[in-house]
Design a protein around this motif. Structure first.
Motif, PDB file in Angstrom:
ATOM      1  N   LYS A 172      49.680  44.990 -41.628  1.00  0.00           N
ATOM      2  CA  LYS A 172      48.943  43.824 -42.096  1.00  0.00           C
ATOM      3  C   LYS A 172      49.494  43.398 -43.447  1.00  0.00           C
ATOM      4  CE  LYS A 172      44.627  44.564 -39.706  1.00  0.00           C
ATOM      5  NZ  LYS A 172      43.175  44.561 -39.815  1.00  0.00           N
ATOM      6  N   PHE A 173      49.804  42.110 -43.569  1.00  0.00           N
ATOM      7  CA  PHE A 173      50.311  41.540 -44.808  1.00  0.00           C
ATOM      8  C   PHE A 173      49.577  40.243 -45.111  1.00  0.00           C
ATOM      9  CE2 PHE A 173      54.196  43.838 -43.386  1.00  0.00           C
ATOM     10  CZ  PHE A 173      54.368  44.646 -44.504  1.00  0.00           C
ATOM     11  N   ARG A 174      49.614  39.861 -46.383  1.00  0.00           N
ATOM     12  CA  ARG A 174      49.100  38.560 -46.818  1.00  0.00           C
ATOM     13  C   ARG A 174      50.325  37.696 -47.085  1.00  0.00           C
ATOM     14  NH1 ARG A 174      45.231  36.896 -51.612  1.00  0.00           N
ATOM     15  NH2 ARG A 174      44.114  35.274 -50.502  1.00  0.00           N
ATOM     16  N   VAL A 175      50.610  36.777 -46.156  1.00  0.00           N
ATOM     17  CA  VAL A 175      51.877  36.056 -46.136  1.00  0.00           C
ATOM     18  C   VAL A 175      51.619  34.556 -46.195  1.00  0.00           C
ATOM     19  CG1 VAL A 175      54.004  35.732 -44.812  1.00  0.00           C
ATOM     20  CG2 VAL A 175      52.816  37.893 -44.692  1.00  0.00           C
ATOM     21  N   SER A 176      52.505  33.836 -46.897  1.00  0.00           N
ATOM     22  CA  SER A 176      52.434  32.379 -46.899  1.00  0.00           C
ATOM     23  C   SER A 176      52.903  31.879 -45.531  1.00  0.00           C
ATOM     24  CB  SER A 176      53.305  31.791 -48.004  1.00  0.00           C
ATOM     25  OG  SER A 176      54.661  32.076 -47.774  1.00  0.00           O
ATOM     26  N   THR A 177      52.457  30.698 -45.155  1.00  0.00           N
ATOM     27  CA  THR A 177      52.862  30.148 -43.864  1.00  0.00           C
ATOM     28  C   THR A 177      54.367  29.882 -43.852  1.00  0.00           C
ATOM     29  OG1 THR A 177      52.210  27.962 -44.645  1.00  0.00           O
ATOM     30  CG2 THR A 177      50.622  29.174 -43.316  1.00  0.00           C
ATOM     31  N   HIS A 178      54.916  29.489 -44.992  1.00  0.00           N
ATOM     32  CA  HIS A 178      56.366  29.308 -45.107  1.00  0.00           C
ATOM     33  C   HIS A 178      57.076  30.643 -44.853  1.00  0.00           C
ATOM     34  CE1 HIS A 178      60.263  29.215 -47.065  1.00  0.00           C
ATOM     35  NE2 HIS A 178      60.212  27.892 -47.110  1.00  0.00           N
ATOM     36  N   GLY A 179      56.563  31.727 -45.440  1.00  0.00           N
ATOM     37  CA  GLY A 179      57.152  33.047 -45.248  1.00  0.00           C
ATOM     38  C   GLY A 179      57.043  33.520 -43.817  1.00  0.00           C
ATOM     39  N   LEU A 180      55.949  33.195 -43.162  1.00  0.00           N
ATOM     40  CA  LEU A 180      55.760  33.600 -41.770  1.00  0.00           C
ATOM     41  C   LEU A 180      56.781  32.917 -40.868  1.00  0.00           C
ATOM     42  CD1 LEU A 180      53.990  35.294 -39.922  1.00  0.00           C
ATOM     43  CD2 LEU A 180      52.479  33.337 -39.685  1.00  0.00           C
ATOM     44  N   ARG A 181      57.031  31.629 -41.106  1.00  0.00           N
ATOM     45  CA  ARG A 181      58.054  30.920 -40.330  1.00  0.00           C
ATOM     46  C   ARG A 181      59.437  31.514 -40.605  1.00  0.00           C
ATOM     47  NH1 ARG A 181      55.128  26.410 -42.064  1.00  0.00           N
ATOM     48  NH2 ARG A 181      56.753  25.910 -43.579  1.00  0.00           N
ATOM     49  N   SER A 182      59.688  31.876 -41.854  1.00  0.00           N
ATOM     50  CA  SER A 182      60.988  32.444 -42.214  1.00  0.00           C
ATOM     51  C   SER A 182      61.207  33.788 -41.535  1.00  0.00           C
ATOM     52  CB  SER A 182      61.090  32.625 -43.729  1.00  0.00           C
ATOM     53  OG  SER A 182      60.974  31.390 -44.374  1.00  0.00           O
ATOM     54  N   VAL A 183      60.160  34.610 -41.476  1.00  0.00           N
ATOM     55  CA  VAL A 183      60.264  35.921 -40.824  1.00  0.00           C
ATOM     56  C   VAL A 183      60.587  35.738 -39.345  1.00  0.00           C
ATOM     57  CG1 VAL A 183      58.927  37.928 -40.105  1.00  0.00           C
ATOM     58  CG2 VAL A 183      58.809  37.145 -42.460  1.00  0.00           C
ATOM     59  N   GLU A 184      59.907  34.824 -38.690  1.00  0.00           N
ATOM     60  CA  GLU A 184      60.151  34.596 -37.261  1.00  0.00           C
ATOM     61  C   GLU A 184      61.543  34.017 -37.028  1.00  0.00           C
ATOM     62  OE1 GLU A 184      58.240  35.754 -34.876  1.00  0.00           O
ATOM     63  OE2 GLU A 184      56.943  36.513 -36.461  1.00  0.00           O
ATOM     64  N   HIS A 185      62.010  33.187 -37.951  1.00  0.00           N
ATOM     65  CA  HIS A 185      63.332  32.569 -37.806  1.00  0.00           C
ATOM     66  C   HIS A 185      64.456  33.604 -37.950  1.00  0.00           C
ATOM     67  CE1 HIS A 185      66.408  29.486 -38.007  1.00  0.00           C
ATOM     68  NE2 HIS A 185      66.879  30.052 -39.103  1.00  0.00           N
ATOM     69  N   ASN A 186      64.234  34.636 -38.768  1.00  0.00           N
ATOM     70  CA  ASN A 186      65.262  35.651 -39.019  1.00  0.00           C
ATOM     71  C   ASN A 186      65.206  36.829 -38.060  1.00  0.00           C
ATOM     72  OD1 ASN A 186      66.710  34.508 -41.132  1.00  0.00           O
ATOM     73  ND2 ASN A 186      65.139  35.080 -42.598  1.00  0.00           N
ATOM     74  N   GLY A 187      64.427  36.742 -37.005  1.00  0.00           N
ATOM     75  CA  GLY A 187      64.455  37.780 -35.990  1.00  0.00           C
ATOM     76  C   GLY A 187      63.398  38.848 -36.145  1.00  0.00           C
ATOM     77  N   GLY A 188      62.324  38.570 -36.840  1.00  0.00           N
ATOM     78  CA  GLY A 188      61.220  39.511 -36.924  1.00  0.00           C
ATOM     79  C   GLY A 188      61.137  40.238 -38.251  1.00  0.00           C
ATOM     80  N   LEU A 189      60.109  41.066 -38.365  1.00  0.00           N
ATOM     81  CA  LEU A 189      59.799  41.761 -39.612  1.00  0.00           C
ATOM     82  C   LEU A 189      60.908  42.719 -40.033  1.00  0.00           C
ATOM     83  CD1 LEU A 189      57.696  42.395 -41.824  1.00  0.00           C
ATOM     84  CD2 LEU A 189      56.799  44.159 -40.303  1.00  0.00           C
ATOM     85  N   ASP A 190      61.479  43.450 -39.086  1.00  0.00           N
ATOM     86  CA  ASP A 190      62.500  44.445 -39.429  1.00  0.00           C
ATOM     87  C   ASP A 190      63.715  43.801 -40.088  1.00  0.00           C
ATOM     88  OD1 ASP A 190      60.805  46.259 -38.262  1.00  0.00           O
ATOM     89  OD2 ASP A 190      61.873  46.295 -36.351  1.00  0.00           O
ATOM     90  N   ASN A 191      64.250  42.762 -39.479  1.00  0.00           N
ATOM     91  CA  ASN A 191      65.418  42.078 -40.039  1.00  0.00           C
ATOM     92  C   ASN A 191      65.091  41.450 -41.391  1.00  0.00           C
ATOM     93  OD1 ASN A 191      67.070  42.753 -37.928  1.00  0.00           O
ATOM     94  ND2 ASN A 191      66.700  40.852 -36.815  1.00  0.00           N
TER      95      ASN A 191
END
Length: 95
Positions: free
Chosen positions: A48-67
């Motif tokens: 569980k994280f407190r993430v900005s919506t911009h950051g959430l889109r960036s995480v999904e764009h880069n292939g997930g949390l691990d990457n």
């Protein structure tokens, strides 16, 4: 609780309200933070994280949390995200 994204480090910004008469008053722009659960595929766990919506889109764009965690500088990450990053590196080294 501070208004800072745990994955991107995005925080509040200061600016002005500008009226029609060009009067300027101070104001604060806050990031759009959301409580989300992100899945780590390598660790097979959710976090569980407190993430900005911009950051959430960036995480999904880069292939997930691990990457995302492996590519991001340590200065931008929160202590909780750094802990997950260390676990990922440990799992990658042992595998």
């Amino acid at each position: 609780m501070s208004r800072i994204c745990e994955l991107t480090g995005k925080g509040r910004q200061v600016g002005h309200n500008v009226s029609h008469a060009n009067n300027k008053t101070k104001r604060v722009f806050l990031p759009n933070l959301q409580n989300v659960t992100l899945l780590s595929e390598k660790l097979d766990r959710s976090f569980k994280f407190r993430v900005s919506t911009h950051g959430l889109r960036s995480v999904e764009h880069n292939g997930g949390l691990d990457n995302w965690l492996l590519k991001t500088n340590d200065e931008k990450l929160s202590p909780r995200a750094l802990k997950v990053k260390r676990e990922l590196k440990k799992a990658a080294a042992s595998a």
